[in-house]
Design a protein around this motif. Sequence first.
Motif, short mmCIF file in Angstrom:
data_model
loop_
_atom_site.label_atom_id
_atom_site.label_comp_id
_atom_site.label_asym_id
_atom_site.label_seq_id
_atom_site.Cartn_x
_atom_site.Cartn_y
_atom_site.Cartn_z
N GLY A 142 0.82 -1.20 0.00
CA GLY A 142 0.00 0.00 0.00
C GLY A 142 0.85 1.25 0.00
O GLY A 142 1.95 1.26 0.58
N PHE A 143 0.34 2.31 -0.63
CA PHE A 143 1.13 3.52 -0.83
C PHE A 143 0.37 4.74 -0.33
O PHE A 143 -0.86 4.80 -0.40
N ASP A 144 1.11 5.74 0.14
CA ASP A 144 0.48 6.95 0.66
C ASP A 144 0.20 7.94 -0.47
O ASP A 144 0.42 7.64 -1.65
N GLY A 145 -0.30 9.12 -0.09
CA GLY A 145 -0.80 10.08 -1.06
C GLY A 145 0.21 10.57 -2.07
O GLY A 145 -0.16 10.95 -3.19
N ASP A 146 1.50 10.58 -1.73
CA ASP A 146 2.50 11.03 -2.70
C ASP A 146 3.51 9.94 -3.03
O ASP A 146 4.53 10.20 -3.67
N GLY A 147 3.25 8.71 -2.59
CA GLY A 147 4.00 7.55 -3.06
C GLY A 147 5.40 7.40 -2.53
O GLY A 147 6.17 6.59 -3.07
N ASP A 148 5.78 8.14 -1.49
CA ASP A 148 7.13 7.94 -0.96
C ASP A 148 7.17 6.94 0.19
O ASP A 148 8.22 6.66 0.74
N ARG A 149 5.98 6.38 0.55
CA ARG A 149 5.93 5.40 1.63
C ARG A 149 5.22 4.13 1.15
O ARG A 149 4.38 4.19 0.25
N CYS A 150 5.55 3.01 1.78
CA CYS A 150 4.98 1.73 1.41
C CYS A 150 4.61 0.96 2.68
O CYS A 150 5.40 0.91 3.63
N GLY A 151 3.41 0.38 2.69
CA GLY A 151 2.98 -0.48 3.79
C GLY A 151 2.82 -1.91 3.30
O GLY A 151 2.53 -2.14 2.12
N VAL A 152 3.01 -2.89 4.20
CA VAL A 152 3.02 -4.30 3.82
C VAL A 152 2.10 -5.10 4.73
O VAL A 152 2.13 -4.96 5.95
N VAL A 153 1.28 -5.95 4.10
CA VAL A 153 0.46 -6.94 4.80
C VAL A 153 0.81 -8.30 4.21
O VAL A 153 0.92 -8.45 2.99
N ASP A 154 1.02 -9.31 5.08
CA ASP A 154 1.50 -10.61 4.57
C ASP A 154 0.35 -11.51 4.12
O ASP A 154 -0.82 -11.12 4.14
N ASP A 155 0.70 -12.72 3.70
CA ASP A 155 -0.27 -13.65 3.13
C ASP A 155 -1.30 -14.14 4.14
O ASP A 155 -2.35 -14.66 3.75
N GLU A 156 -1.04 -14.01 5.42
CA GLU A 156 -2.01 -14.38 6.45
C GLU A 156 -2.88 -13.19 6.87
O GLU A 156 -3.68 -13.31 7.79
N GLY A 157 -2.68 -12.05 6.19
CA GLY A 157 -3.45 -10.86 6.54
C GLY A 157 -2.87 -10.09 7.72
O GLY A 157 -3.51 -9.17 8.23
N GLU A 158 -1.66 -10.46 8.14
CA GLU A 158 -1.01 -9.77 9.26
C GLU A 158 -0.37 -8.48 8.75
O GLU A 158 0.37 -8.49 7.75
N GLU A 159 -0.64 -7.40 9.45
CA GLU A 159 -0.07 -6.10 9.10
C GLU A 159 1.32 -6.00 9.72
O GLU A 159 1.47 -6.03 10.94
N ILE A 160 2.34 -5.92 8.88
CA ILE A 160 3.72 -5.85 9.36
C ILE A 160 4.12 -4.38 9.35
O ILE A 160 4.26 -3.78 8.28
N PHE A 161 4.33 -3.80 10.52
CA PHE A 161 4.73 -2.40 10.56
C PHE A 161 6.06 -2.23 9.84
O PHE A 161 6.91 -3.12 9.81
N ALA A 162 6.25 -1.06 9.25
CA ALA A 162 7.36 -0.85 8.31
C ALA A 162 8.72 -1.04 8.96
O ALA A 162 9.67 -1.44 8.28
N ASP A 163 8.84 -0.76 10.27
CA ASP A 163 10.16 -0.95 10.88
C ASP A 163 10.54 -2.42 10.87
O ASP A 163 11.72 -2.77 10.68
N LYS A 164 9.56 -3.31 11.04
CA LYS A 164 9.87 -4.75 11.02
C LYS A 164 10.07 -5.25 9.59
O LYS A 164 10.88 -6.15 9.35
N VAL A 165 9.36 -4.68 8.63
CA VAL A 165 9.65 -4.99 7.22
C VAL A 165 11.10 -4.61 6.93
O VAL A 165 11.83 -5.33 6.23
N GLY A 166 11.54 -3.49 7.51
CA GLY A 166 12.93 -3.07 7.33
C GLY A 166 13.92 -4.09 7.87
O GLY A 166 14.96 -4.36 7.23
N VAL A 167 13.64 -4.68 9.02
CA VAL A 167 14.52 -5.72 9.57
C VAL A 167 14.55 -6.92 8.64
O VAL A 167 15.62 -7.48 8.35
N ILE A 168 13.38 -7.32 8.12
CA ILE A 168 13.31 -8.44 7.18
C ILE A 168 14.17 -8.14 5.95
O ILE A 168 14.95 -8.99 5.49
N MET A 169 14.04 -6.93 5.41
CA MET A 169 14.83 -6.55 4.23
C MET A 169 16.31 -6.48 4.55
O MET A 169 17.15 -6.91 3.75
N ALA A 170 16.64 -5.92 5.71
CA ALA A 170 18.05 -5.80 6.10
C ALA A 170 18.71 -7.17 6.23
O ALA A 170 19.87 -7.35 5.83
#
Length: 498
Positions: free
Chosen positions: A256-284
Motif C-alpha cells: 500500500g502507498f500513501d498520497g505522494d508515493g514515498d511510503r509503502c505499507g506491507v500486509v502478509d499472506d495471512e493478513g497480518e499487518e507488518i509495521f514498516a520498521d519490522k519490514v525493514g529488519v526483514i529486508m536488512a
Amino acid sequence: MKKPLPDVRPNTWEFLRDPMIAPTGFREYDARWQYPEAINLPGMTALGFGLGTQMRRRGIDPVIAVGNDYRDYSVAIKYALIVGLMKAGIHVKDIGPALSPMAYFAQFHLDVPAVAMVTASHNPNGWTGVKMGFERPLTHGPDEMAELRDIVLNGDFDAHDGGKHEIVDGVREAYIDDLVGDFKMSRKLKVVCATGNGTAAAFGPEVLERIGVEVVPSHCDLDYTFPHYNPNPEAMLMLHDMSDSVKASGADLALGFDGDGDRCGVVDDEGEEIFADKVGVIMAKDLGKIYPNATFVADVKSTGLYAADPELLATGAKTDYWKTGHSHMKRRVHALGALAGFEKSGHYFLAEPIGRGYDCGMRVAVEVCKMLDRNPDMKMSDMRKALPKTWSTPTMSPYAADTEKYDILDRLVAKLVAKHEAGDTMAGRAIKDVVTVNGARVILDNGSWGLVRASSNTPNLVVVIESAQSEDEMRAIFAEIDAVIRTEPSVGEYDQTI
C-alpha cells in the motif's frame, strides 16, 4: 512583492490580493499548511519567490524540477509557486502530476540541481505543502527550512530576469522504466496493490505488472475525493482494508502507498499487518547476505530488533538509530554511506547500488518482490515469523498545537528523564536509559521501550511502544507514558490508539 501577512482570512479583499502565510507551516524539513485557512495563492507565490531567492544566494544553477500530487487544488498551488520561482529568474521544468519520488528521480533524469514537489503527502484533503531540495538526493533540513522561512516571512526577495516555464513530458515513463529495469519474477506472486485512490494509482499496478506480478487492484481508480479512506499505510484503517483484500483474494501479500508515493505499507499472506520498521529488519537481513558488513539507519520510532536480531547481526550489519523524518534520515544515510535507512512510518531510503538514496514507495515494492523471488520457498508470513517476537503499537498521535508542541515535549522529556534519574520503574521494570536524540525514548532493562516526540508535519505528538515480553507489558508501558503526557492539559485526543 509585499512582505507576507501571518493571518489568513478567506473571503476578504486582501485574501485575493496580498500574500498570507501562517508561520507555523515552515516545519523541520518541508512546508505544510491547511489550504486556504493557513496560506493563500499569493502566499504560495511568495514561497516560490523565496525558494528561488534561496537558490540564487546559494549559487545554485537556477533550474528546478517541479511536480504536483493528485489533488483537485494542487495544480493551482503549483502554478502559484511557479510564478514566484520565475520572479526569481528560475527556469522551471514542470513534470506535471507526479509522485514525490518521481520528482526526486527527475533531478537525476533531467540533470537539474533542485526540486520542488507540491504535495500534502499523507495528510488528508485540505492540506498542501512543498517538499524541496537542492542537493540530490537530499531534501531541505532544519537549517535550510529556517533560512527559507526568514527570507519569505521578511519579504527579503531578490528579483531576477530570465524566469522560464517549460513543460517536460516523459518523466513518468522514464521513472517506471528505471524502477523495473530488466527484472522479471521467476516465481508466481499475487499482490494486492492498494493506493487509496491517490497518486500512486497511476503507477503501482503498472510497475508491479511489468515485473511479472499478478495484481489485485484495491482502490486504484484515481479519485482526489479519497472516497474510501485517506491514503496512508501507517493508518490502521488502510492496513485493515489491505488485510481484508489479501484474505478475500488469496494474495501472497499487499503493498500500500500513501498520497505522494514515498511510503509503502506491507500486509502478509495471512493478513497480518507488518509495521514498516519490522519490514525493514526483514529486508536488512536479506540484503545483509548480499552485502555483508552493511550499515543501516533506523529512526527512533523503530523496533529494537535492528540491534538484537541474531540473523541480522550475523551478517556483520551495524545499525544507527537516528532522528525521525525523511530529510533527517536521507541525510544520515548519505553521511554514513549506509546501504539503506528504514523509518517506522513507511519511508525507506535505499541507497546505491539498490536505489539513489531518496524515499520511494515504488522502489520498496519492487525490492520486496525481488526479496521474495530470491527466497522462493518462503512466504511473507514465514519472514515475519522468523523475527524474534515483539509486541508493538502503531504510531499514535495525540493533538498538540503547532505553537505549543515543542514546549510541551521539552517538559515531557524532562519529566521522563527525571523518572530515570530518580530510579523509578515503568511497567514494573527498571528504566535502563532515556535517549533524547529526538524526543524521549525510554528503554527498560529487558529492551522494551516507549517513545514520545513531536510530529514534524502535523499539530500532534507521536507515541510508539514496543515490548520484548508481552502485549500486556506493551499496554502497561503505554499507560504509564500516557499518564505522563496527560500531565499536560493542552494535549488532546489520539488519532488512533490500542
